[in-house]
Design an enzyme around this catalytic site. Structure first.
Site: not given
Ligand code: ADP
Ligand code: MG
Length: 545
Positions: A138, A156, A158, A163, A337, A424, A428-429, A521
């Site tokens: 995803r 990101e 996945n 899910s 990441k 970051k 994950e999660g 979402r």
């Molecule tokens: P995880 O693997 O924990 O889901 P993500 O990279 O998806 O980590 O980050 C979690 C959440 O943080 C994302 O769903 C988004 O809402 C927010 N986020 C992450 N990176 C960015 C970004 N570059 N700009 C804005 N929001 C972000």
């Molecule tokens: Mg995420």
């Protein structure tokens, strides 16, 4: 074509209309398996019992506006991403360098390092029981608003436990049903059937799983779902299981059966056939073992899934088996990441997309023409420990503030640009990132040897002023829940995140892949994180504008 004004969303509804829509939405959700298990009242170490109640998933009343062109572009890019991540997973040398515990991020991040060491040991032992890997991917995006346009930007990618495919299909169906039954009270000219795209993600994900099952080639083998104990998002997983049972295989109407077990269960139930390396599983209902064709991991992506070293032993036993892993350890590592950041460096993406990519068994297909489109979906990213001359050069243009002395250029740049960044780790999660103003204090206390475990990423600045109606079930009993519409529906300023699903079966010859669906979402802007299960964030769909 006139451009859509996000700050006019959502259309106006009177309280009686909101109440009618909420009733329609929650009733639809409850009758169509758009559900979660309620928060458990049991201690977390208790064996899951047979559930007696379920609650509707948190959901959005009206779909989120999303530009048609960007939605289409995200779906079209997915096939390139599918092949790209297949090729990354096949490039052992690249993963050793980027994610390994000797040269890469696995030095600084214990969890990544442990997974990598397990994979390396398997390679050193010469275990090659299964050349194929399955990815159910995803790719997540937000809209990035600059002065004059909206751009699609990747959050990101996945490669494990992607899910909400089946539940997102059901939210889209719910919105179509509400449109059919109420026309949304003609509140907006955008709310018409042709602006509600089809969502058939479940069958697409099941296509990926059943292609792996067929490639394994044993008619009566089963698919193993590795699940977390006390999982609340079980219905999302069960819908895949139900659809697999209905899937027609090349064995003519032969059903594909699923076994669900936790890693703790598998410690006792799993063994390998000494000669074929087939994964054999016993279960309480069947003491004579089943052979497993495919292992679908909806667990093992986070350190808390491994409360003791024996859990890692079990994960590595599964990796050694002849079953097709979704994902294999290298494919899980490819979703790091750190890989996302490394791909942005000059020439790295281009090398993977070029015909050279074919040397990893992926199809001999030159995808370099897509490189610019893929890069256009990326925000700036760099490593906190970076000594890159380009980063050092960027620092020359920024006024120094004092705090950033004696730290590597990557960390200095993160301090200077903190208000527009997110940091970051390799996790994950949800719940692990550090945002904007929190960054300087965080960096002050981050030990130097842990810098390598983190990446800095520019924040995607989503369109402001767009709101939505968010609905969640009261977690307690329905006695406190009846009637109180104001408490049940929250109007909030929101951010909507689009996810595009795809699968790839690869490892020998062609990459068999397809884009298979999407989800949205939506979360209130007060919270930074996107995990629906974690904070107040809801499942949504799109109205194309
Ligand atoms: P995880 O693997 O924990 O889901 P993500 O990279 O998806 O980590 O980050 C979690 C959440 O943080 C994302 O769903 C988004 O809402 C927010 N986020 C992450 N990176 C960015 C970004 N570059 N700009 C804005 N929001 C972000
Ligand atoms: Mg995420």
């Amino acid at each position: 074509m006139t451009s859509f004004n996000f700050s006019t969303w959502p259309p106006h509804l009177i309280p009686e209309q909101l109440e009618a829509l909420t009733l329609a939405a929650t009733t639809y959700a409850l009758s169509h398996g758009l559900l979660y298990l309620p928060p458990s009242q049991l201690p977390s170490n208790t064996q899951p019992c047979i559930p007696t109640t379920a609650i509707h998933a948190p959901l959005s009343l009206i779909p989120a506006p999303f530009p048609r062109a960007q939605f289409q572009a995200a779906r079209e890019l997915q096939s390139v991403y599918n092949v790209l991540y297949a090729r990354v997973a096949m490039d052992t040398q690249f993963l050793d360098t980027v994610m390994g515990a000797e040269q890469g991020v696995g030095k600084a991040d214990e969890f990544t390092g442990t997974l990598w060491r397990g994979w390396k040991k398997i390679r050193e032992d010469g275990v090659r029981a299964q050349p194929l890997h399955l990815g159910l991917f995803r790719s997540d995006y937000l809209l990035h608003a600059t002065e004059d346009r909206l751009a699609l930007k990747q959050v990101e990618f996945n490669t494990i436990s992607s899910s909400f495919g089946p539940l997102s299909e059901r939210v889209a169906a719910m919105h179509r049903n509400i449109l059919a039954s109420t026309s949304y009270f003609s509140a907006s000219p955008h709310l018409t059937a042709e602006n509600f795209p089809e969502n058939s993600t479940t069958s697409g994900l099941v296509e990926g799983l059943s292609k792996a099952h067929e490639a394994y080639g044993v008619r009566d083998a089963r698919i193993l779902f590795v699940v977390q104990p006390n999982e609340r998002n079980v219905f999302d997983q069960r819908w895949l299981e139900y659809e697999l049972l209905e899937k027609l295989t090349r064995w003519d109407r032969h059903q594909i059966h699923v076994i669900r077990q936790t890693i703790a269960d598998l410690t006792a139930s799993a063994s390998l056939d000494p000669s074929t390396h087939a994964l054999l599983l016993t279960s309480p209902t069947n003491p004579s073992p089943y052979e497993i064709s495919t292992i679908y991991f909806r667990a093992t992506y986070t350190p808390s899934d491994f409360p003791s070293p024996s859990y890692y032993d079990t994960r590595f036993l599964l990796e050694r088996s002849r079953a097709i892993k979704c994902p294999s350890l290298p494919l899980q590592l490819a979703g790091g990441k750190k890989v996302q950041e490394t791909l942005t460096r000059p020439g790295v993406l281009e090398r993977f997309l070029s015909n050279e990519g074919a040397k990893w068994g992926a199809r001999a297909l030159d995808l370099t023409a897509h490189a610019a489109n893929i890069r256009a979906t990326w925000m700036g990213m760099w490593a906190l420990d970076s000594e890159d001359p380009d980063i050092a050069a960027a620092l020359d243009h920024l006024p120094a503030s004092g705090q950033e002395q004696n730290v590597p250029p990557g960390t200095r740049l993160a301090l200077l640009k903190a208000p527009s960044l997110v940091l970051k780790p390799q996790r994950e999660g949800g719940g692990n990132n550090v945002y904007r103003e929190a960054i300087p204090a965080f960096l002050d206390t981050l030990p130097a040897e842990e810098r390598e475990a983190w990446i800095a990423m520019e924040m995607i600045e989503t369109p402001r002023g767009v709101s939505g109606y968010l609905v969640r079930a009261s977690p307690s009993s329905s006695a406190t829940d009846n009637g109180s519409i104001e408490k049940k529906v929250v109007r909030a300023e929101v951010i909507s995140e689009l996810g595009i699903f795809g699968y790839a079966l690869f490892g020998e010859g062609e990459v068999v892949e397809r884009e298979v669906g999407w989800l949205v979402r939506t979360k209130g802007t007060e919270s930074n994180e996107g995990g629906v299960a974690a904070g107040f964030s809801v499942l949504d769909s799109v109205v194309l504008v």
